[in-house]
Design an enzyme around this catalytic site. Structure first.
Site, PDB file in Angstrom:
ATOM      1  N   SER A  65       0.840  -1.200   0.000  1.00  0.00           N
ATOM      2  CA  SER A  65       0.000   0.000   0.000  1.00  0.00           C
ATOM      3  C   SER A  65       0.875   1.249   0.000  1.00  0.00           C
ATOM      4  O   SER A  65       1.985   1.239   0.567  1.00  0.00           O
ATOM      5  CB  SER A  65      -0.861  -0.024   1.270  1.00  0.00           C
ATOM      6  OG  SER A  65      -1.408   1.243   1.511  1.00  0.00           O
ATOM      7  N   TYR A  67      -1.820  -1.405  10.820  1.00  0.00           N
ATOM      8  CA  TYR A  67      -2.101  -1.949   9.488  1.00  0.00           C
ATOM      9  C   TYR A  67      -0.950  -1.614   8.532  1.00  0.00           C
ATOM     10  O   TYR A  67      -0.413  -2.495   7.844  1.00  0.00           O
ATOM     11  CB  TYR A  67      -3.424  -1.377   8.941  1.00  0.00           C
ATOM     12  CG  TYR A  67      -3.573  -1.586   7.453  1.00  0.00           C
ATOM     13  CD1 TYR A  67      -3.836  -2.851   6.933  1.00  0.00           C
ATOM     14  CD2 TYR A  67      -3.403  -0.530   6.550  1.00  0.00           C
ATOM     15  CE1 TYR A  67      -3.931  -3.055   5.564  1.00  0.00           C
ATOM     16  CE2 TYR A  67      -3.500  -0.727   5.185  1.00  0.00           C
ATOM     17  CZ  TYR A  67      -3.772  -1.992   4.690  1.00  0.00           C
ATOM     18  OH  TYR A  67      -3.843  -2.194   3.337  1.00  0.00           O
ATOM     19  N   LYS A  80       2.096  -3.986   6.423  1.00  0.00           N
ATOM     20  CA  LYS A  80       2.465  -3.940   4.996  1.00  0.00           C
ATOM     21  C   LYS A  80       3.970  -3.754   4.872  1.00  0.00           C
ATOM     22  O   LYS A  80       4.642  -4.404   4.072  1.00  0.00           O
ATOM     23  CB  LYS A  80       1.729  -2.790   4.294  1.00  0.00           C
ATOM     24  CG  LYS A  80       0.237  -3.011   4.172  1.00  0.00           C
ATOM     25  CD  LYS A  80      -0.053  -4.217   3.297  1.00  0.00           C
ATOM     26  CE  LYS A  80      -1.499  -4.627   3.330  1.00  0.00           C
ATOM     27  NZ  LYS A  80      -1.741  -5.968   2.796  1.00  0.00           N
TER      28      LYS A  80
HETATM   29  P1  NAD Z   1     -10.935  -7.459   1.227  1.00  0.00           P
HETATM   30  O1  NAD Z   1     -11.173  -7.476   2.690  1.00  0.00           O
HETATM   31  O2  NAD Z   1     -12.095  -7.241   0.336  1.00  0.00           O
HETATM   32  O3  NAD Z   1     -10.232  -8.830   0.781  1.00  0.00           O
HETATM   33  C1  NAD Z   1      -9.366  -9.549   1.625  1.00  0.00           C
HETATM   34  C2  NAD Z   1      -9.841 -10.995   1.634  1.00  0.00           C
HETATM   35  O4  NAD Z   1      -8.967 -11.751   2.476  1.00  0.00           O
HETATM   36  C3  NAD Z   1     -11.255 -11.169   2.183  1.00  0.00           C
HETATM   37  O5  NAD Z   1     -12.027 -11.915   1.270  1.00  0.00           O
HETATM   38  C4  NAD Z   1     -11.063 -11.899   3.507  1.00  0.00           C
HETATM   39  O6  NAD Z   1     -12.137 -12.757   3.798  1.00  0.00           O
HETATM   40  C5  NAD Z   1      -9.762 -12.631   3.263  1.00  0.00           C
HETATM   41  N1  NAD Z   1      -8.993 -12.935   4.482  1.00  0.00           N
HETATM   42  C6  NAD Z   1      -8.655 -12.095   5.490  1.00  0.00           C
HETATM   43  N2  NAD Z   1      -7.940 -12.769   6.410  1.00  0.00           N
HETATM   44  C7  NAD Z   1      -7.817 -14.045   5.966  1.00  0.00           C
HETATM   45  C8  NAD Z   1      -7.196 -15.231   6.470  1.00  0.00           C
HETATM   46  N3  NAD Z   1      -6.568 -15.233   7.657  1.00  0.00           N
HETATM   47  N4  NAD Z   1      -7.260 -16.357   5.754  1.00  0.00           N
HETATM   48  C9  NAD Z   1      -7.904 -16.387   4.568  1.00  0.00           C
HETATM   49  N5  NAD Z   1      -8.507 -15.324   4.037  1.00  0.00           N
HETATM   50  C10 NAD Z   1      -8.481 -14.159   4.728  1.00  0.00           C
HETATM   51  O7  NAD Z   1      -9.782  -6.393   0.946  1.00  0.00           O
HETATM   52  P2  NAD Z   1      -9.276  -5.768  -0.429  1.00  0.00           P
HETATM   53  O8  NAD Z   1      -9.669  -4.337  -0.466  1.00  0.00           O
HETATM   54  O9  NAD Z   1      -9.624  -6.661  -1.561  1.00  0.00           O
HETATM   55  O10 NAD Z   1      -7.714  -5.801  -0.162  1.00  0.00           O
HETATM   56  C11 NAD Z   1      -6.904  -6.881  -0.605  1.00  0.00           C
HETATM   57  C12 NAD Z   1      -5.485  -6.658  -0.137  1.00  0.00           C
HETATM   58  O11 NAD Z   1      -5.020  -5.402  -0.652  1.00  0.00           O
HETATM   59  C13 NAD Z   1      -5.338  -6.568   1.378  1.00  0.00           C
HETATM   60  O12 NAD Z   1      -4.122  -7.176   1.755  1.00  0.00           O
HETATM   61  C14 NAD Z   1      -5.282  -5.073   1.630  1.00  0.00           C
HETATM   62  O13 NAD Z   1      -4.580  -4.766   2.805  1.00  0.00           O
HETATM   63  C15 NAD Z   1      -4.529  -4.590   0.388  1.00  0.00           C
HETATM   64  N6  NAD Z   1      -4.776  -3.172   0.078  1.00  0.00           N
HETATM   65  C16 NAD Z   1      -6.059  -2.724  -0.070  1.00  0.00           C
HETATM   66  C17 NAD Z   1      -6.292  -1.379  -0.332  1.00  0.00           C
HETATM   67  C18 NAD Z   1      -7.716  -0.854  -0.476  1.00  0.00           C
HETATM   68  O14 NAD Z   1      -7.873   0.361  -0.438  1.00  0.00           O
HETATM   69  N7  NAD Z   1      -8.721  -1.706  -0.672  1.00  0.00           N
HETATM   70  C19 NAD Z   1      -5.223  -0.486  -0.452  1.00  0.00           C
HETATM   71  C20 NAD Z   1      -3.917  -0.980  -0.313  1.00  0.00           C
HETATM   72  C21 NAD Z   1      -3.712  -2.338  -0.056  1.00  0.00           C
HETATM   73  N1  UFG Z   2     -12.509  11.450   3.342  1.00  0.00           N
HETATM   74  C1  UFG Z   2     -13.536  12.322   3.693  1.00  0.00           C
HETATM   75  N2  UFG Z   2     -14.676  11.794   4.217  1.00  0.00           N
HETATM   76  C2  UFG Z   2     -14.849  10.451   4.404  1.00  0.00           C
HETATM   77  C3  UFG Z   2     -13.800   9.570   4.042  1.00  0.00           C
HETATM   78  C4  UFG Z   2     -12.642  10.103   3.523  1.00  0.00           C
HETATM   79  O1  UFG Z   2     -13.403  13.527   3.549  1.00  0.00           O
HETATM   80  O2  UFG Z   2     -15.918  10.042   4.904  1.00  0.00           O
HETATM   81  C5  UFG Z   2     -11.275  12.001   2.740  1.00  0.00           C
HETATM   82  C6  UFG Z   2     -10.033  11.711   3.557  1.00  0.00           C
HETATM   83  O3  UFG Z   2      -9.846  12.694   4.546  1.00  0.00           O
HETATM   84  C7  UFG Z   2      -8.947  11.705   2.469  1.00  0.00           C
HETATM   85  C8  UFG Z   2      -9.689  11.149   1.241  1.00  0.00           C
HETATM   86  O4  UFG Z   2     -11.080  11.362   1.500  1.00  0.00           O
HETATM   87  O5  UFG Z   2      -8.556  13.020   2.173  1.00  0.00           O
HETATM   88  C9  UFG Z   2      -9.435   9.657   1.003  1.00  0.00           C
HETATM   89  O6  UFG Z   2      -9.705   8.946   2.210  1.00  0.00           O
HETATM   90  P1  UFG Z   2      -9.853   7.357   2.230  1.00  0.00           P
HETATM   91  O7  UFG Z   2     -10.171   6.958   3.632  1.00  0.00           O
HETATM   92  O8  UFG Z   2     -10.765   6.890   1.166  1.00  0.00           O
HETATM   93  O9  UFG Z   2      -8.400   6.836   1.811  1.00  0.00           O
HETATM   94  P2  UFG Z   2      -6.982   7.082   2.497  1.00  0.00           P
HETATM   95  O10 UFG Z   2      -6.106   7.674   1.456  1.00  0.00           O
HETATM   96  O11 UFG Z   2      -7.078   7.766   3.779  1.00  0.00           O
HETATM   97  O12 UFG Z   2      -6.558   5.577   2.851  1.00  0.00           O
HETATM   98  C10 UFG Z   2      -6.395   4.623   1.830  1.00  0.00           C
HETATM   99  C11 UFG Z   2      -6.670   3.210   2.353  1.00  0.00           C
HETATM  100  C12 UFG Z   2      -5.662   2.793   3.370  1.00  0.00           C
HETATM  101  C13 UFG Z   2      -4.292   3.000   2.855  1.00  0.00           C
HETATM  102  C14 UFG Z   2      -4.127   4.438   2.385  1.00  0.00           C
HETATM  103  C15 UFG Z   2      -2.790   4.691   1.769  1.00  0.00           C
HETATM  104  O13 UFG Z   2      -7.939   3.148   2.949  1.00  0.00           O
HETATM  105  O14 UFG Z   2      -5.816   1.420   3.621  1.00  0.00           O
HETATM  106  O15 UFG Z   2      -5.101   4.711   1.381  1.00  0.00           O
HETATM  107  O16 UFG Z   2      -2.620   3.884   0.669  1.00  0.00           O
HETATM  108  F1  UFG Z   2      -3.412   2.744   3.842  1.00  0.00           F
END
Ligand code: NAD
Ligand code: UFG
Length: 336
Positions: free
Chosen positions: A124, A149, A153
């Site tokens: 991330s 979290y 990562k």
């Molecule tokens: P998500 O929660 O939709 O998907 C994660 C999946 O992993 C889920 O289906 C959950 O059931 C499964 N899981 C969790 N723990 C587990 C375990 N112990 N064993 C087996 N399965 C398990 O999340 P996502 O948004 O698809 O994110 C996927 C990956 O990308 C994650 O590692 C997350 O940290 C990373 N990531 C997500 C974002 C974002 O904004 N969505 C940003 C940066 C990184």
């Molecule tokens: N925001 C609002 N109102 C809301 C939610 C968000 O104003 O209800 C604003 C936040 O302050 C920020 C922007 O919208 O300025 C984006 O916020 P998000 O929560 O959607 O995303 P972030 O960038 O804060 O966080 C995301 C992921 C994290 C990851 C991070 C850096 O959720 O998991 O990007 O990659 F760690």
């Protein structure tokens, strides 16, 4: 390639499975369904005509996970499984370290035992912390993370790097995602938020679909175009396609590469809100609130390395991201 996808029924995992299958790969999903539903398999099948193999296994259950390796001859692993809620990770850090670190180590140990050498890991942009200037470049390395979290990562990046230094035949691509949003254009798969959404677009989607009254905008006094926070939003289907390129790259190169996946362009909160208004054809009410603790002003990617190494460039724009998000949100409501 036969690819193990951990967390493959989740948001990003399900879109990646679709793209992998459409690119001709064989997909085996491991997920404990903690944050996803078994119905996603039907949706993936409806989109691509192929149903991926599925094991309901927790990666913390090493014996259960080993059975999956015994029964399949994998060439590669894409590792999505993990917990991802920043605020929750502050409240229950040990649970986050256990799942995201201990679970990952189980997986990496089995990859070593079964000689599965190619890995793509979901990292991330959060690993840059608040230490560097935008656009964030991979060469900056790891910054100071501000929550457990983010630290999981960062630790995974370090573990994989060390593991591959010790075994020169291994290969890994660590993808640093920026802000994935949107949904598959079929409207069948997308992000299903658990409880009150923390992230911007899932929250806007619930306001647009009448489930919440207004968006709370966290601060309008940042040094940005309109004072609200700026992020690099990327369509989840673009992100999924980047995984196909990354796993193919890993299978044909050795060593560890860190690669940003974003669009290289930032949008403010209000710009996203206005794009969403266009997508749903109605005004979205909002109120300006205080800044959210831990937020940075601006975050966007330098995308050169993704272009050079993976030949990857995001194609979908913010309007399309909002249209696809809204379609999925409306479908979800119809189903309920
Ligand atoms: P998500 O929660 O939709 O998907 C994660 C999946 O992993 C889920 O289906 C959950 O059931 C499964 N899981 C969790 N723990 C587990 C375990 N112990 N064993 C087996 N399965 C398990 O999340 P996502 O948004 O698809 O994110 C996927 C990956 O990308 C994650 O590692 C997350 O940290 C990373 N990531 C997500 C974002 C974002 O904004 N969505 C940003 C940066 C990184
Ligand atoms: N925001 C609002 N109102 C809301 C939610 C968000 O104003 O209800 C604003 C936040 O302050 C920020 C922007 O919208 O300025 C984006 O916020 P998000 O929560 O959607 O995303 P972030 O960038 O804060 O966080 C995301 C992921 C994290 C990851 C991070 C850096 O959720 O998991 O990007 O990659 F760690």
């Amino acid at each position: 390639m036969k690819i193990l996808v951990t967390g493959g029924t989740g948001y990003i995992g399900s879109h990646t499975c679709v793209e992998l299958i459409q690119a001709g790969h064989e997909v085996v999903i491991v997920d404990n369904l903690y944050n996803s539903s078994i119905d996603v398999l039907d949706k993936i099948e409806a989109i691509c005509g192929v149903r991926p193999s599925f094991y309901e296994v927790d990666i913390l259950d090493k014996e259960g996970l080993e059975k999956v390796f015994e029964e399949n001859d994998f060439e590669a692993v894409i590792h999505f499984a993990g917990y991802k809620a920043v605020g929750e990770s502050v409240a229950i850090p040990l649970t986050y370290y256990e799942n995201n670190i201990a679970g990952s180590i189980n997986l990496y140990q089995l990859m070593k035992k079964y000689e599965v050498r190619n890995l793509v890991f979901s990292s991330s942009a959060t690993v840059y912390g608040d230490d560097f200037e935008v656009p964030f470049k991979e060469e900056y390395g790891l910054g100071t993370t501000t929550n457990p979290y983010g630290t999981t990562k960062k630790m995974n990046e370090m573990i994989i790097t060390d593991m591959n230094l010790a075994d020169k035949n291994n290969s890994a691509v660590l993808l640093r995602y920026f802000n994935p949003i949107g949904a598959h254009h079929s409207g069948l798969i997308g992000e299903i938020p658990n409880g009150i959404p923390n992230n911007l677009v899932p929250y806007i989607a619930q306001v647009a679909s009448g489930q919440r009254d207004y968006l709370r905008v966290w601060g309008n006094d940042y040094d940005t175009v309109d004072g609200t926070g700026v992020r690099d939003y990327i369509h989840v289907v673009d992100l999924a396609k980047a995984h196909v390129k990354a796993i193919e790259y890993a299978a044909s190169h050795k060593g560890t590469e860190v690669i940003n996946i974003g669009t290289g362009r930032g949008y403010s909160v209000l710009e996203v809100l206005h794009a969403y208004e266009k997508a749903c054809g109605q005004e979205i009410p909002y109120q300006i609130m205080d800044r959210r603790p831990g937020d940075i002003a601006v975050c966007y990617a330098d995308t050169k390395k993704a272009e050079e190494l993976l030949n990857f460039k995001a194609v979908y724009d913010i309007d399309r991201m909002c249209e696809d998000s809204y379609r999925f949100t409306c479908n979800l409501q119809k189903d309920r």
